[in-house]
Design an enzyme around this catalytic site. Structure first.
Site, short mmCIF file in Angstrom:
data_model
loop_
_atom_site.label_atom_id
_atom_site.label_comp_id
_atom_site.label_asym_id
_atom_site.label_seq_id
_atom_site.Cartn_x
_atom_site.Cartn_y
_atom_site.Cartn_z
N ASP A 255 0.85 -1.19 0.00
CA ASP A 255 0.00 0.00 0.00
C ASP A 255 0.88 1.24 0.00
OD1 ASP A 255 -2.33 1.46 -0.01
OD2 ASP A 255 -2.61 1.38 2.16
N GLU B 82 -10.09 4.04 4.13
CA GLU B 82 -9.24 4.75 3.18
C GLU B 82 -9.71 4.36 1.79
OE1 GLU B 82 -5.13 5.52 5.65
OE2 GLU B 82 -5.10 3.99 4.07
N GLU C 202 -9.27 3.97 -1.91
CA GLU C 202 -8.08 3.82 -2.74
C GLU C 202 -8.41 3.09 -4.04
OE1 GLU C 202 -4.66 2.33 -0.72
OE2 GLU C 202 -5.31 3.06 1.25
N ARG D 116 -7.21 3.80 13.67
CA ARG D 116 -6.31 4.93 13.86
C ARG D 116 -5.67 4.96 15.25
NH1 ARG D 116 -5.10 6.08 8.74
NH2 ARG D 116 -6.92 6.72 7.52
N GLN E 92 -3.06 2.24 15.27
CA GLN E 92 -2.00 2.68 14.36
C GLN E 92 -1.14 3.77 14.99
OE1 GLN E 92 -3.52 4.33 10.70
NE2 GLN E 92 -1.51 4.85 9.90
N LYS F 181 -3.61 -1.87 10.51
CA LYS F 181 -3.98 -1.97 9.10
C LYS F 181 -4.25 -3.41 8.66
CE LYS F 181 -3.05 2.28 7.36
NZ LYS F 181 -3.89 3.04 6.42
#
Length: 402
Positions: free
Chosen positions: A113, A184, A186, A222, A225, A238
């Site tokens: 990623d 996210e 993407e 988050r 993380q 993640k």
């Protein structure tokens, strides 16, 4: 064949996926209109050379054949679905999309990623490092990325269990369910043709190796993380789940979406010098419990997918059939263009009001997120790129659901 004007996939897109019906084994199909072309028996009826690769539960055998085979099959399919003379043959091999079960379209070999949206990187920097430069020192010199976990890449529609982990609570550290679960938005790129170990892939060879693209939701805890990522970067925050769309759109279907990449300062290193225009004008849309909350534009991505592949292999690492690499969160300069809820709610200080009146900063159990995308097509048309969705369920600790 008749294709509705509002079909999610028209006769130009022709994305590949894996489906099954009535307890039969999964096999390769091609989406068009409201149907799926059961390509294996169609290939057999047409005596298509190599057609046996479509009677497989994964796209990997087909993707491994390389660009000449991809182009030949796409041309064959385009002729079949656009010519009235082939309509009787094609219609005998159509399956209603609503009657099919979709599966993971390819076997993921490796997953990488990236972090290539300047707006996203600057937003994250301002949120977490307000007194420091918003961009990491290396950011303008190379496509920053991390190696993810391929085993937890899951197909669209898979329920996402809220992850638990270590997080900071005031001055203490506690283990428990993530309270800042995020998305996210993407775009992912799927490798078909492998490269040779020890030999980097040139930017100009991107289209020889990449089969197509999928939409990606890189779910992110988050709080987990933030506590773990120094000094080695993302790990458990993640690796619990990454969702991908069930249809792989061939690279050839987004040719009309190619645009010039943004200006770079400083000039990229020689191995990242642009050989072709592989920035893509894709339009993403993020829906949260039925409310569209953001429309991130892909065309502003600082590093192109061709540069990402070149850098991924620049040290001699090779790619394999089924490798997936994702763009990183797609965000634009506007508030309504932010591709993560961390940015959209500015880390919870600016909550989002949804259409039903509920207020959110991060994901709650039962929330559903759908990411859709489209792109310019030939002759002023629009190419649908499908959707990826997921719903959050309660965290699991041991055998107890929280």
């Amino acid at each position: 064949m008749q294709i509705p004007d509002d079909a999610r996939f028209g006769a130009y897109t022709l994305p590949y996926g894996v489906f099954s019906t009535g307890g039969e084994d999964p096999r390769v199909g091609v989406a068009v209109g409201d149907h799926i072309i059961d390509i294996a028996p169609l290939a057999a009826a047409e005596s298509l050379e190599g057609g046996h690769v479509f009677n497989q539960p994964s796209l990997n055998p087909f993707m491994a054949l390389g660009r000449p085979a991809w182009d030949a099959v796409r041309a064959w399919l385009r002729e079949l679905v656009t010519s009235e003379a082939h309509r009787p043959l094609v219609e005998t091999h159509l399956v209603p999309a609503g009657a099919a079960t979709l599966h993971m379209p390819f076997e993921v070999a490796d997953y990488v990623d990236f972090y290539s949206s300047q707006a996203h990187a600057e937003n994250v920097g301002r949120i977490f490092r307000p007194e420091a430069p918003s961009l990491p020192a290396a950011w303008r010199h190379l496509p920053i990325g991390y190696h993810g976990r391929s085993a937890t890449v899951v197909p669209s529609g898979t329920e996402i269990v809220r992850p638990s982990g270590l997080r900071r609570v005031g001055d203490a550290v506690a283990h428990g369910p993530s309270l800042r679960l995020d998305i996210e938005a993407e775009v992912g790129f799927v490798v078909g043709t492998p490269s040779e170990f020890g030999r980097p892939v040139n930017v100009s060879d991107f289209a020889e190796h990449v089969f197509g693209l999928v939409l990606v939701n890189d779910w992110s805890a988050r709080d987990i993380q933030a506590f773990e990522y120094v000094p080695l970067g993302p790990f458990l925050g993640k690796s619990f789940a990454t969702s991908v769309s069930p249809w792989v759109v061939p690279l050839a279907a987004v040719e009309a979406a190619r645009v010039r990449p943004p200006a770079r300062d400083p000039e990229p290193a020689p191995h990242l010098a642009d050989a072709d225009d592989w920035a893509l004008d894709l339009w993403l849309e993020v829906e949260w419990n039925g409310t569209v909350v953001a429309r991130p534009p892909f065309r502003y991505m600082y590093w192109t997918p061709a540069q990402q592949l070149a850098h991924l292999t620049a040290n001699g690492a090779h790619v394999r059939t089924g490798d997936l690499y994702a763009s990183g969160t797609v965000s634009g300069p506007g508030k309504d263009q932010r591709g993560s809820f961390l940015e959209l709610s500015w880390n919870g200080t600016e909550p989002v009001t949804l259409g039903d009146g509920s207020v959110r900063s991060f994901l709650e159990d039962g929330d559903t997120v759908v990411i859709r995308a489209s792109a310019p097509g030939p002759d002023g048309g629009v190419v649908g790129l499908g959707a990826v969705s997921g719903t959050i369920t309660g965290a699991v600790t041991g055998t107890a659901t929280v």
